[in-house]
Design an enzyme around this catalytic site. Structure first.
Site, short mmCIF file in Angstrom:
data_model
loop_
_atom_site.label_atom_id
_atom_site.label_comp_id
_atom_site.label_asym_id
_atom_site.label_seq_id
_atom_site.Cartn_x
_atom_site.Cartn_y
_atom_site.Cartn_z
N ARG A 68 -7.53 12.83 0.79
CA ARG A 68 -6.52 13.27 1.54
C ARG A 68 -5.19 12.72 1.24
NH1 ARG A 68 -7.00 9.56 7.15
NH2 ARG A 68 -9.17 10.35 7.07
N HIS A 69 -4.97 11.51 0.75
CA HIS A 69 -3.69 11.36 0.14
C HIS A 69 -3.81 10.84 -1.18
CE1 HIS A 69 -5.24 7.48 1.36
NE2 HIS A 69 -5.05 7.73 2.64
N GLY B 25 1.17 -1.93 4.21
CA GLY B 25 1.63 -0.40 4.00
C GLY B 25 2.50 0.09 4.92
N HIS B 26 2.08 0.49 6.08
CA HIS B 26 3.07 1.47 6.76
C HIS B 26 4.36 0.99 7.24
CE1 HIS B 26 3.15 4.79 10.17
NE2 HIS B 26 4.05 3.85 10.68
N ARG C 132 -9.83 7.83 -0.97
CA ARG C 132 -10.73 8.24 0.22
C ARG C 132 -11.60 9.36 -0.55
NH1 ARG C 132 -10.26 7.48 5.51
NH2 ARG C 132 -8.72 6.13 6.04
N HIS D 169 -3.26 -5.07 7.85
CA HIS D 169 -3.32 -3.91 8.93
C HIS D 169 -2.45 -4.09 10.09
CE1 HIS D 169 -4.82 -0.66 10.61
NE2 HIS D 169 -5.52 -0.18 9.67
N GLY D 170 -1.59 -3.30 10.15
CA GLY D 170 -0.54 -3.41 11.38
C GLY D 170 0.37 -4.25 11.42
N GLU E 56 -10.63 -9.95 3.46
CA GLU E 56 -9.18 -9.58 4.12
C GLU E 56 -9.31 -9.15 5.51
OE1 GLU E 56 -7.08 -6.16 2.73
OE2 GLU E 56 -6.02 -6.18 4.40
N ASN F 179 0.85 -1.30 -0.07
CA ASN F 179 0.04 -0.04 -0.02
C ASN F 179 0.90 1.29 0.13
OD1 ASN F 179 -1.40 2.22 1.18
ND2 ASN F 179 -2.97 0.96 1.73
N ARG G 148 2.79 18.90 1.65
CA ARG G 148 3.27 20.20 1.08
C ARG G 148 2.42 20.80 0.06
NH1 ARG G 148 8.44 22.52 1.62
NH2 ARG G 148 9.01 22.46 3.65
N GLU H 97 -8.77 0.04 -2.61
CA GLU H 97 -9.46 0.17 -1.27
C GLU H 97 -10.31 1.31 -1.53
OE1 GLU H 97 -6.28 -0.90 1.57
OE2 GLU H 97 -8.00 0.50 2.56
N ASP I 163 -0.31 4.53 -0.19
CA ASP I 163 -0.69 5.87 0.30
C ASP I 163 0.10 6.72 1.10
OD1 ASP I 163 -3.03 4.47 -0.43
OD2 ASP I 163 -4.01 4.30 1.51
N HIS I 164 1.09 6.29 1.88
CA HIS I 164 1.66 7.14 2.78
C HIS I 164 2.73 7.88 2.03
CE1 HIS I 164 0.23 5.76 6.51
NE2 HIS I 164 0.91 4.89 6.83
N HIS J 182 -5.74 3.51 -1.69
CA HIS J 182 -7.18 3.94 -1.03
C HIS J 182 -7.58 5.14 -1.56
CE1 HIS J 182 -9.60 4.07 3.18
NE2 HIS J 182 -10.34 4.25 1.94
N THR K 97 -6.36 6.00 10.24
CA THR K 97 -6.39 4.91 9.28
C THR K 97 -7.61 3.98 9.34
OG1 THR K 97 -5.10 2.78 8.67
CG2 THR K 97 -5.13 3.31 10.88
N THR K 98 -7.98 3.14 8.59
CA THR K 98 -8.92 2.22 8.63
C THR K 98 -9.25 1.73 9.95
OG1 THR K 98 -8.65 1.53 6.41
CG2 THR K 98 -10.31 0.52 7.42
N1 PXP Z 1 -5.60 -3.41 4.30
C1 PXP Z 1 -6.48 -2.58 4.64
C2 PXP Z 1 -7.97 -2.85 4.39
C3 PXP Z 1 -6.24 -1.11 5.15
O1 PXP Z 1 -7.21 -0.34 5.39
C4 PXP Z 1 -4.93 -0.77 5.27
C5 PXP Z 1 -4.56 0.66 5.84
O2 PXP Z 1 -4.80 1.58 4.79
C6 PXP Z 1 -4.04 -2.04 5.28
C7 PXP Z 1 -4.26 -3.13 4.81
C8 PXP Z 1 -2.47 -1.64 5.48
O3 PXP Z 1 -2.34 -1.45 6.65
P1 PXP Z 1 -0.93 -1.03 7.41
O4 PXP Z 1 -0.86 0.40 6.75
O5 PXP Z 1 -0.99 -0.78 8.91
O6 PXP Z 1 0.27 -2.00 6.94
#
Ligand code: PXP
Length: 238
Positions: free
Chosen positions: A48-49, A211-212, A44, A189-190, A150, A6, A17, A69, A8-9, A42, A99-100
């Site tokens: 926002r991103h 992602g993160h 949104r 996620h996470g 998921e 992901n 900026r 997403e 998005d970041h 994602h 985040t979600t």
């Molecule tokens: N899966 C879904 C459905 C999400 O919303 C996110 C966050 O955008 C992720 C996975 C990835 O999560 P993370 O950024 O914590 O890895």
């Protein structure tokens, strides 16, 4: 097992900026060079991103799995039908969240989800639902017509000690129910370089969406290396 990265970041940094860099598409390309099997964005409601241009560019230039997403709204469904991602993951979306935050509320959103799933599937776009690791949510996903789920791993990622073990058990059980129901099973996620292996060990898992942690590591070591290291861990566990 596939790894969807992901990006998005990267867009979040650009928007800090309101600038033109960094370019999420370039990050996606580097992630693919590092071994990513797919790219997730994602889009949104508040943009926002990731914005519409990012999504169109990705569709044109990314040839691996593009996972969009999105919330199950008529606006997003129309965009998905126009752009044609390789799959859609439907998520709950709140304006104020960082985040979600949790899996879908399948009961409250039933009609909206069914409508979006039908439209997307009629166009040949496979649909995944982001769900909490609960049997009732797996059953409701199947009933709503989803192809995949998921499983939300955020509670596991945030828990420690015995609580983390308990969360892991819930995820394993939910994955088993989903496979028995004939759904393809993803998780995300996470997840990071320390907790991913226990999840990657789940038998029959189709893919992980991260992602993160990857983008955070990429800031320090570069995107290709960050993805390659994550792929290595997943490969060892799977
Ligand atoms: N899966 C879904 C459905 C999400 O919303 C996110 C966050 O955008 C992720 C996975 C990835 O999560 P993370 O950024 O914590 O890895």
């Amino acid at each position: 097992m596939i790894l969807g990265v992901n990006v998005d970041h990267v867009a979040t940094l650009r928007q800090a900026r309101l600038a033109t860099e960094p370019e999420p598409l370039m990050a996606a390309t580097l992630a693919i060079l590092g071994g990513a099997d797919g790219i997730t964005v994602h889009l949104r409601e508040d943009r926002r991103h990731i914005n519409d241009r990012d999504l169109w560019l990705m569709r044109e230039l990314i040839s691996c799995e593009l996972n969009l997403e999105m919330a199950a709204t008529p606006e997003m469904t129309d965009i998905a039908l126009e752009v044609g991602p390789d799959m859609v993951t439907l998520v709950p979306e709140k304006r104020q969240e960082l985040t979600t935050e949790g899996g879908l509320d399948l009961r409250a959103q039933r009609a909206k989800l069914r409508a979006a799933i039908k439209k997307l599937k009629d166009r040949g776009i496979p649909v995944s639902l982001f769900v909490n690791p609960e049997k009732k949510d797996i059953e409701a996903s199947k009933a709503a017509g989803a192809d995949m789920v998921e499983i939300h791993t955020g509670m596991y990622a945030n828990a420690k000690g015995p609580a983390a073990e308990a969360e892991l058990k819930r995820i394993y059980a939910a994955a088993g129910h989903a496979l028995d129901a004939g759904l393809s099973v993803n998780a995300g996620h996470g997840l990071n370089y320390f907790n991913v292996m226990k999840i990657a060990e789940i038998k029959g898992l189709r893919g992980l969406y991260i992602g993160h942690s990857i983008i955070s590591r990429a800031v320090l070591v570069g995107m290709e290396r960050a993805v390659r290291e994550m792929k290595g861990l997943i490969g060892k566990a799977a």
